[in-house]
Design an enzyme around this catalytic site. Structure first.
Site, PDB file in Angstrom:
ATOM      1  N   ASP A  13       0.818  -1.227   0.000  1.00  0.00           N
ATOM      2  CA  ASP A  13       0.000   0.000   0.000  1.00  0.00           C
ATOM      3  C   ASP A  13       0.845   1.267   0.000  1.00  0.00           C
ATOM      4  O   ASP A  13       0.427   2.299   0.519  1.00  0.00           O
ATOM      5  CB  ASP A  13      -0.960   0.028   1.201  1.00  0.00           C
ATOM      6  CG  ASP A  13      -1.802  -1.228   1.308  1.00  0.00           C
ATOM      7  OD1 ASP A  13      -2.431  -1.582   0.299  1.00  0.00           O
ATOM      8  OD2 ASP A  13      -1.804  -1.858   2.378  1.00  0.00           O
ATOM      9  N   HIS A  41      -4.616  -2.054  -6.435  1.00  0.00           N
ATOM     10  CA  HIS A  41      -4.030  -0.737  -6.623  1.00  0.00           C
ATOM     11  C   HIS A  41      -4.989   0.155  -7.398  1.00  0.00           C
ATOM     12  O   HIS A  41      -5.706  -0.292  -8.276  1.00  0.00           O
ATOM     13  CB  HIS A  41      -2.652  -0.802  -7.298  1.00  0.00           C
ATOM     14  CG  HIS A  41      -2.583  -1.692  -8.489  1.00  0.00           C
ATOM     15  ND1 HIS A  41      -2.162  -2.996  -8.417  1.00  0.00           N
ATOM     16  CD2 HIS A  41      -2.871  -1.470  -9.790  1.00  0.00           C
ATOM     17  CE1 HIS A  41      -2.193  -3.537  -9.621  1.00  0.00           C
ATOM     18  NE2 HIS A  41      -2.619  -2.636 -10.469  1.00  0.00           N
ATOM     19  N   THR A  42      -5.003   1.402  -7.000  1.00  0.00           N
ATOM     20  CA  THR A  42      -5.888   2.393  -7.609  1.00  0.00           C
ATOM     21  C   THR A  42      -5.095   3.256  -8.570  1.00  0.00           C
ATOM     22  O   THR A  42      -4.019   3.742  -8.234  1.00  0.00           O
ATOM     23  CB  THR A  42      -6.534   3.273  -6.526  1.00  0.00           C
ATOM     24  OG1 THR A  42      -7.232   2.435  -5.603  1.00  0.00           O
ATOM     25  CG2 THR A  42      -7.503   4.266  -7.134  1.00  0.00           C
ATOM     26  N   GLY A 414       0.545  14.132  -3.542  1.00  0.00           N
ATOM     27  CA  GLY A 414      -0.895  13.959  -3.656  1.00  0.00           C
ATOM     28  C   GLY A 414      -1.205  12.688  -4.417  1.00  0.00           C
ATOM     29  O   GLY A 414      -0.309  12.069  -5.002  1.00  0.00           O
TER      30      GLY A 414
END
Length: 429
Positions: A13, A41-42, A414
């Protein structure tokens, strides 16, 4: 020839998916080498957020070959669901290749995973119950069914019949529950295989041909070094080798063909599941980091445990994976915390320890030795270079590099792709 491995340096992560997606833009082949659909995973591509669990991040670039290597265990049903998920969103998967040597997750693996975890009571290891461990167990026991078998009707049926004798005995005698009939599995999963067949090939040939033709190849790791079955916090680990060495075994590419290894870490630490976590925070700062960093598992939705950055862990990752570069993510999450801490060593029974102990009873009793640094209040989410960071943020990043012994090649401020910044091109380094 240029090949880059992306490795998680903590407990997974760390933002590997975003970094892999970012580096995919300049690669011609993207390959996964271990794990299965237990790793989520995004990825944000074209302003749209996607969640992948099995298919490599490079799938969104239709001119790039994406490889599911032989080191993975593949749930055919989950793979087809993920393919449909992409097709429904207009994403082509013609560029996908699946190894004919990858092992197959079958319904009895899922059931075995769930029953074994439930039987452990307080000693649960926090499995995702996706059948990963039992599939790797069968692989090691040499009774696994591979993709090549799934496509061969006669071979698949013969091996399935043989395996069910053993599995049903396990379910009935050990867990007092019913097993499976051949009929419950065979036709359904053989049909899954037929739907996947167009993607199946010898991916070792695909990858080596690409490297021999000087194509850029990106190897995408899942989980992280601290979840590695050999070098992680065993037994609170996954069933495969996320370290860079897993590339050779999991793709059939020789070690001399790997040129760079990028370690990915967050500016703090997180972990899903049980096991020792020396820098874990249980206070308001921990809650703030979890909420600001949206620390909830992609696959499970479970809240992640969070803590201060642990340089002992990342140094361990550097050593066992041969890290050449570091991508430091989520620096922005620490904004607004007045005093930051970095773990520089552990203390056990009054003795200072600089490495991760193999004995988990010792690790569980280790106290972190912290170095404190001043925080920052400025918004850094639009920063494009290290020089643009506020002084305290820059000093924090520099200290992470010094303590881990790895140069910063990328950093992110970000979650979006355009918030990832290059310090050094890892393909040309």
């Amino acid at each position: 020839m240029s090949s880059v491995v992306v490795v998680g340096t903590q407990w997974g992560d760390e933002g590997k998916g975003k970094i892999t997606d970012f580096l995919s833009e300049h690669a011609e082949v993207v390959a996964r080498y271990q794990g299965g659909n237990n790793a989520g995973h995004t990825i944000v591509f074209g302003g749209v957020k996607y969640k992948l669990h099995l298919i490599p991040s490079g799938i969104f670039y239709k001119e790039k070959i994406c490889v599911i290597g032989n080191g993975l265990v593949v749930d055919p049903k989950a793979l087809l669901e993920e393919l449909k998920y992409l097709h429904d969103r207009g994403v082509s998967t013609d560029n996908l290749r699946v190894s004919n040597r990858a092992h197959v997750i079958l319904p009895y693996h899922l059931k075995q995973d769930e029953l074994e975890e439930a039987s452990k009571g307080d000693n649960k290891i926090g499995t995702t119950k996706k059948g990963i461990g039992p599939a790797y167990m069968d692989k090691a026991a040499r009774i696994g069914i591979r993709m090549a078998d799934l496509l061969d009707r006669e071979a698949f049926k013969e091996k399935l019949e043989r395996n069910l004798v053993e599995k049903n005995r396990l379910f009935e005698k050990m867990y007092d529950t019913e097993g499976f009939t051949v009929e419950e599995i065979f036709e359904e999963y053989f049909e899954y295989g037929q739907q996947i067949a167009q993607y199946v090939c010898d991916t070792s040939v695909v990858l080596n041909d690409a490297l021999d033709n000087n194509h850029r190849v990106l190897f995408e790791g899942a989980q992280g070094v601290m979840l590695d079955i050999d070098h992680g916090t065993y037994p609170f680990v996954t069933s495969s080798n996320p370290i860079a060495g897993g590339v050779t075994v999991g793709t059939g590419v020789g070690p001399a063909k790997v040129t760079r290894v990028v370690g990915v870490c967050k500016a703090y630490t997180s972990r899903v599941g049980d096991g020792p976590f020396p820098t874990e925070l249980h206070d308001e700062i921990g809650h703030q980091i979890r909420e600001v960093g949206r620390e909830y598992g992609t696959t499970t939705g479970r809240p992640r445990r969070v803590g201060w950055f642990d340089s002992v862990v990342v140094r361990h990752a550097r050593r066992v994976s041969g890290l050449t570069d570091l991508s430091l993510n989520s620096i922005d999450v620490l904004t607004g915390i007045p005093t930051l801490k970095i773990c520089v060593a552990y203390k056990y029974n009054g003795e200072v320890i600089d490495e991760v102990p193999a004995n988990l009873n010792i690790l569980a009793k280790c106290e972190p030795v912290y170095e404190e640094l001043p925080g920052w209040e400025e918004d850094i989410t639009g920063v494009k270079s290290l020089d643009e960071l506020p002084e305290n943020a820059r000093k924090y990043v520099e200290r992470v590099s010094e303590l881990t012994g790895i140069q910063i090649s990328m950093f992110s401020v970000g979650p979006d792709r355009n918030q990832t910044n290059i310090v050094r091109n890892v393909y040309e380094a």
